[in-house]
Design an enzyme around this catalytic site. Sequence first.
Site, PDB file in Angstrom:
ATOM      1  N   ASP A  60       0.837  -1.197   0.000  1.00  0.00           N
ATOM      2  CA  ASP A  60       0.000   0.000   0.000  1.00  0.00           C
ATOM      3  C   ASP A  60       0.878   1.255   0.000  1.00  0.00           C
ATOM      4  OD1 ASP A  60       0.957  -0.586   2.554  1.00  0.00           O
ATOM      5  OD2 ASP A  60      -0.902  -0.101   3.591  1.00  0.00           O
ATOM      6  N   ASP A  99       7.277   3.498   3.329  1.00  0.00           N
ATOM      7  CA  ASP A  99       7.620   4.603   4.226  1.00  0.00           C
ATOM      8  C   ASP A  99       9.118   4.494   4.522  1.00  0.00           C
ATOM      9  OD1 ASP A  99       7.449   6.602   6.191  1.00  0.00           O
ATOM     10  OD2 ASP A  99       6.297   5.416   7.595  1.00  0.00           O
ATOM     11  N   LYS A 104       6.728   7.438   0.347  1.00  0.00           N
ATOM     12  CA  LYS A 104       7.231   8.641   1.032  1.00  0.00           C
ATOM     13  C   LYS A 104       8.742   8.695   0.871  1.00  0.00           C
ATOM     14  CE  LYS A 104       3.786   8.376   4.784  1.00  0.00           C
ATOM     15  NZ  LYS A 104       3.591   8.122   6.234  1.00  0.00           N
ATOM     16  N   PHE A 132       0.787  11.691   7.386  1.00  0.00           N
ATOM     17  CA  PHE A 132       0.121  10.449   7.768  1.00  0.00           C
ATOM     18  C   PHE A 132      -1.218  10.403   7.050  1.00  0.00           C
ATOM     19  CE2 PHE A 132      -2.550   7.644  10.273  1.00  0.00           C
ATOM     20  CZ  PHE A 132      -1.746   6.512  10.268  1.00  0.00           C
ATOM     21  N   ARG A 149      -9.884   2.290   6.439  1.00  0.00           N
ATOM     22  CA  ARG A 149      -9.483   1.457   5.288  1.00  0.00           C
ATOM     23  C   ARG A 149     -10.521   1.458   4.171  1.00  0.00           C
ATOM     24  NH1 ARG A 149      -4.967  -1.431   7.006  1.00  0.00           N
ATOM     25  NH2 ARG A 149      -4.994  -2.219   9.131  1.00  0.00           N
TER      26      ARG A 149
HETATM   27  P1  IMP Z   1       7.690   0.910   6.377  1.00  0.00           P
HETATM   28  O1  IMP Z   1       8.016  -0.473   6.853  1.00  0.00           O
HETATM   29  O2  IMP Z   1       8.222   1.984   7.307  1.00  0.00           O
HETATM   30  O3  IMP Z   1       8.091   1.183   4.929  1.00  0.00           O
HETATM   31  O4  IMP Z   1       6.144   1.113   6.498  1.00  0.00           O
HETATM   32  C1  IMP Z   1       5.314   0.427   5.727  1.00  0.00           C
HETATM   33  C2  IMP Z   1       3.988   0.166   6.398  1.00  0.00           C
HETATM   34  O5  IMP Z   1       3.639   1.136   7.394  1.00  0.00           O
HETATM   35  C3  IMP Z   1       2.944   0.293   5.339  1.00  0.00           C
HETATM   36  O6  IMP Z   1       2.740  -0.930   4.678  1.00  0.00           O
HETATM   37  C4  IMP Z   1       1.735   0.758   6.118  1.00  0.00           C
HETATM   38  O7  IMP Z   1       1.019  -0.359   6.601  1.00  0.00           O
HETATM   39  C5  IMP Z   1       2.290   1.548   7.267  1.00  0.00           C
HETATM   40  N1  IMP Z   1       2.250   3.014   6.960  1.00  0.00           N
HETATM   41  C6  IMP Z   1       3.260   3.809   6.564  1.00  0.00           C
HETATM   42  N2  IMP Z   1       2.872   5.082   6.380  1.00  0.00           N
HETATM   43  C7  IMP Z   1       1.544   5.091   6.658  1.00  0.00           C
HETATM   44  C8  IMP Z   1       0.543   6.145   6.624  1.00  0.00           C
HETATM   45  O8  IMP Z   1       0.782   7.315   6.292  1.00  0.00           O
HETATM   46  N3  IMP Z   1      -0.720   5.758   6.969  1.00  0.00           N
HETATM   47  C9  IMP Z   1      -1.053   4.483   7.337  1.00  0.00           C
HETATM   48  N4  IMP Z   1      -0.152   3.477   7.368  1.00  0.00           N
HETATM   49  C10 IMP Z   1       1.141   3.779   7.031  1.00  0.00           C
HETATM   50 MG    MG Z   2       1.291  -2.228   4.777  1.00  0.00          MG
END
Ligand code: IMP
Ligand code: MG
Length: 179
Positions: free
Chosen positions: A104, A107, A135, A156, A169
Amino acid sequence: MKVLIKLHDLVFEPYISGEEINKAIETIAEKLNEDFKGERPIFLSVLNGSFMFSSEVMKRFKEECEIHFVKLGSYEGTDSTGNVRTLIGLNKSLAGKKVVILEDIVDTGGTLKELDRILKEKNVAEYKIATLFYKPSMYREKFTLNYTGIEIPNEFIVGYGLDYDGLGRNLTSVYKRKS
Ligand code: IMP
Ligand code: MG
């Protein structure tokens, strides 16, 4: 007039329209159809957030394909804990297969790092990464994002599969946290 929504204790404002999201998905699906012509990829949907994106990609993909699911979690509320845990794992052999990860949002990239470890352990032939949102200012990893939909600053967001503590969701467009 902007329509605000409230989820738990936070207020969110409209940010990305459903049309813009659909366009981004169309573009990703077109590229996947070109790149996987005559192949039989396995889509790997990263639950929970990517269920809506995954289904829209699947519906537009014309070659034979499979879909599998994995559930990883790192977020608590609106913050990444930096500690990615496998909540539902893969039970099928992926040895020698071509995999397309469906995320989805990317980050920090912590989730991808864990997926990279899992897929290498499974001896996949190759994997590509498709993500609906990205991001860039938060990304700390080196993995190439092969298919990215919409880049956003460090906001966010909720909607289109993404949640704030379980809520939001079902929204068909994306909202950002109101500052
Ligand atoms: P990462 O492991 O830091 O890349 O984060 C990935 C996961 O964090 C995504 O698959 C989302 O489930 C959650 N996530 C990251 N940013 C957001 C946001 O802005 N809103 C909601 N969920 C987020
Ligand atoms: Mg996710």
